[in-house]
Design a protein around this motif. Structure first.
Motif, PDB file in Angstrom:
ATOM      1  N   ASN A  26       0.867  -1.149   0.058  1.00 31.48           N
ATOM      2  CA  ASN A  26       0.071   0.012   0.072  1.00 31.48           C
ATOM      3  C   ASN A  26       0.742   1.171  -0.100  1.00 31.48           C
ATOM      4  OD1 ASN A  26      -2.406  -1.625   0.362  1.00 31.48           O
ATOM      5  ND2 ASN A  26      -2.744  -1.407   2.284  1.00 31.48           N
ATOM      6  N   LYS A  27       0.592   2.308  -0.853  1.00 27.26           N
ATOM      7  CA  LYS A  27       1.077   3.426  -0.761  1.00 27.26           C
ATOM      8  C   LYS A  27       0.217   4.706  -0.643  1.00 27.26           C
ATOM      9  CE  LYS A  27       4.576   2.120  -4.119  1.00 27.26           C
ATOM     10  NZ  LYS A  27       5.111   2.387  -5.604  1.00 27.26           N
ATOM     11  N   TYR A  28       0.508   5.530   0.489  1.00 27.19           N
ATOM     12  CA  TYR A  28      -0.361   6.717   0.619  1.00 27.19           C
ATOM     13  C   TYR A  28       0.515   8.051   0.453  1.00 27.19           C
ATOM     14  CZ  TYR A  28      -2.928   3.033   3.018  1.00 27.19           C
ATOM     15  OH  TYR A  28      -3.585   2.029   3.378  1.00 27.19           O
ATOM     16  N   TYR A  29      -0.189   9.025  -0.202  1.00 25.74           N
ATOM     17  CA  TYR A  29       0.251  10.325  -0.790  1.00 25.74           C
ATOM     18  C   TYR A  29      -0.076  11.438   0.036  1.00 25.74           C
ATOM     19  CZ  TYR A  29       1.593   7.108  -4.553  1.00 25.74           C
ATOM     20  OH  TYR A  29       2.150   6.035  -5.323  1.00 25.74           O
ATOM     21  N   TYR A  30       0.963  12.451   0.273  1.00 19.37           N
ATOM     22  CA  TYR A  30       0.455  13.279   1.104  1.00 19.37           C
ATOM     23  C   TYR A  30       1.217  14.696   0.689  1.00 19.37           C
ATOM     24  CZ  TYR A  30      -0.747   9.799   4.380  1.00 19.37           C
ATOM     25  OH  TYR A  30      -1.515   8.667   5.157  1.00 19.37           O
ATOM     26  N   LYS A  31       0.760  15.883   0.885  1.00 16.15           N
ATOM     27  CA  LYS A  31       1.333  17.111   0.499  1.00 16.15           C
ATOM     28  C   LYS A  31       1.519  17.772   1.982  1.00 16.15           C
ATOM     29  CE  LYS A  31      -0.010  21.681  -1.035  1.00 16.15           C
ATOM     30  NZ  LYS A  31      -1.170  22.476  -1.903  1.00 16.15           N
ATOM     31  N   GLN A  32       2.524  18.193   2.223  1.00 20.60           N
ATOM     32  CA  GLN A  32       3.119  19.098   3.738  1.00 20.60           C
ATOM     33  C   GLN A  32       3.416  20.362   3.108  1.00 20.60           C
ATOM     34  OE1 GLN A  32       5.881  16.807   6.103  1.00 20.60           O
ATOM     35  NE2 GLN A  32       4.553  17.280   7.940  1.00 20.60           N
ATOM     36  N   GLU A  33       2.999  21.607   3.912  1.00 22.19           N
ATOM     37  CA  GLU A  33       3.386  22.774   3.614  1.00 22.19           C
ATOM     38  C   GLU A  33       4.236  23.584   4.800  1.00 22.19           C
ATOM     39  OE1 GLU A  33      -0.444  24.467   2.804  1.00 22.19           O
ATOM     40  OE2 GLU A  33      -0.643  23.767   0.761  1.00 22.19           O
ATOM     41  N   MET A  34       5.237  24.323   4.461  1.00 23.54           N
ATOM     42  CA  MET A  34       5.825  24.911   5.522  1.00 23.54           C
ATOM     43  C   MET A  34       4.920  26.166   6.142  1.00 23.54           C
ATOM     44  SD  MET A  34       9.776  26.364   5.661  1.00 23.54           S
ATOM     45  CE  MET A  34      10.357  24.764   5.357  1.00 23.54           C
ATOM     46  N   ILE A  35       4.754  26.332   7.378  1.00 26.29           N
ATOM     47  CA  ILE A  35       4.007  27.411   7.956  1.00 26.29           C
ATOM     48  C   ILE A  35       4.898  27.904   8.836  1.00 26.29           C
ATOM     49  CG2 ILE A  35       1.747  26.045   7.683  1.00 26.29           C
ATOM     50  CD1 ILE A  35       1.923  25.235  10.706  1.00 26.29           C
ATOM     51  N   THR A  36       4.450  29.138   9.453  1.00 27.64           N
ATOM     52  CA  THR A  36       5.160  29.954  10.300  1.00 27.64           C
ATOM     53  C   THR A  36       4.128  30.419  11.537  1.00 27.64           C
ATOM     54  OG1 THR A  36       6.659  31.900  10.919  1.00 27.64           O
ATOM     55  CG2 THR A  36       5.111  31.959   9.040  1.00 27.64           C
ATOM     56  N   PRO A  77      -3.505  14.580   2.283  1.00 30.21           N
ATOM     57  CA  PRO A  77      -3.794  13.486   1.378  1.00 30.21           C
ATOM     58  C   PRO A  77      -3.829  14.209  -0.212  1.00 30.21           C
ATOM     59  CG  PRO A  77      -5.532  13.136   2.810  1.00 30.21           C
ATOM     60  CD  PRO A  77      -4.811  14.282   3.368  1.00 30.21           C
ATOM     61  N   VAL A  78      -2.974  13.572  -1.016  1.00 31.54           N
ATOM     62  CA  VAL A  78      -3.201  14.010  -2.024  1.00 31.54           C
ATOM     63  C   VAL A  78      -3.174  12.595  -3.186  1.00 31.54           C
ATOM     64  CG1 VAL A  78      -1.863  16.077  -2.232  1.00 31.54           C
ATOM     65  CG2 VAL A  78      -0.686  13.994  -2.585  1.00 31.54           C
ATOM     66  N   THR A  79      -3.496  12.694  -4.363  1.00 32.63           N
ATOM     67  CA  THR A  79      -3.621  11.417  -5.206  1.00 32.63           C
ATOM     68  C   THR A  79      -2.015  11.316  -5.712  1.00 32.63           C
ATOM     69  OG1 THR A  79      -3.887  12.812  -6.974  1.00 32.63           O
ATOM     70  CG2 THR A  79      -6.162  12.084  -6.010  1.00 32.63           C
ATOM     71  N   GLU A  80      -2.177   9.794  -6.312  1.00 39.94           N
ATOM     72  CA  GLU A  80      -0.873   9.772  -6.788  1.00 39.94           C
ATOM     73  C   GLU A  80      -0.499  10.400  -8.039  1.00 39.94           C
ATOM     74  OE1 GLU A  80       1.256   5.514  -8.930  1.00 39.94           O
ATOM     75  OE2 GLU A  80      -0.833   5.357  -8.090  1.00 39.94           O
ATOM     76  N   ARG A  81      -1.416  10.646  -8.717  1.00 32.02           N
ATOM     77  CA  ARG A  81      -1.303  11.486  -9.884  1.00 32.02           C
ATOM     78  C   ARG A  81      -0.758  12.799  -9.652  1.00 32.02           C
ATOM     79  NH1 ARG A  81      -6.279  13.328 -13.748  1.00 32.02           N
ATOM     80  NH2 ARG A  81      -5.158  14.597 -15.281  1.00 32.02           N
ATOM     81  N   THR A  82      -1.269  13.174  -8.661  1.00 31.51           N
ATOM     82  CA  THR A  82      -0.958  14.804  -8.017  1.00 31.51           C
ATOM     83  C   THR A  82       0.701  14.703  -7.771  1.00 31.51           C
ATOM     84  OG1 THR A  82      -3.073  15.586  -7.537  1.00 31.51           O
ATOM     85  CG2 THR A  82      -1.189  16.626  -6.403  1.00 31.51           C
TER      86      THR A  82
END
Length: 80
Positions: A18-28, A45-50
């Motif tokens: 299984n593979k899970y895809y994520y986006k992580q943004e820098m914040i302050t 969460p994001v898609t594999e395509r993204t």
């Protein structure tokens, strides 16, 4: 919208395949000029395509292999 320097995309891969895809943004919580106030935000969460598209666009990507033992299933007796 975040720039390439303030966002990263993560692929978590498990032994099951299984593979899970994520986006992580820098914040302050202060000023962008004060490095001590910068931190990574919550994984979204994001898609594999993204994930693949952003990798081709030059965004920072990271593949993390999660090697955990399977959970132990406890059997509880039913009280009648």
């Amino acid at each position: 919208m975040h720039s390439r320097q303030t966002v990263k995309y993560i692929c978590e891969t498990y032994p099951s395949g299984n593979k899970y895809y994520y986006k992580q943004e820098m914040i302050t919580n202060g000023s962008w000029e004060d490095i001590s106030t910068l931190q990574w935000g919550t994984k979204r969460p994001v898609t594999e395509r993204t994930f693949r598209a952003r990798k081709e666009e030059g965004y920072k990507t990271q593949v993390v292999y999660i090697d955990k033992e399977p959970a132990v299933v406890l059997q509880f007796h039913q009280v009648k």
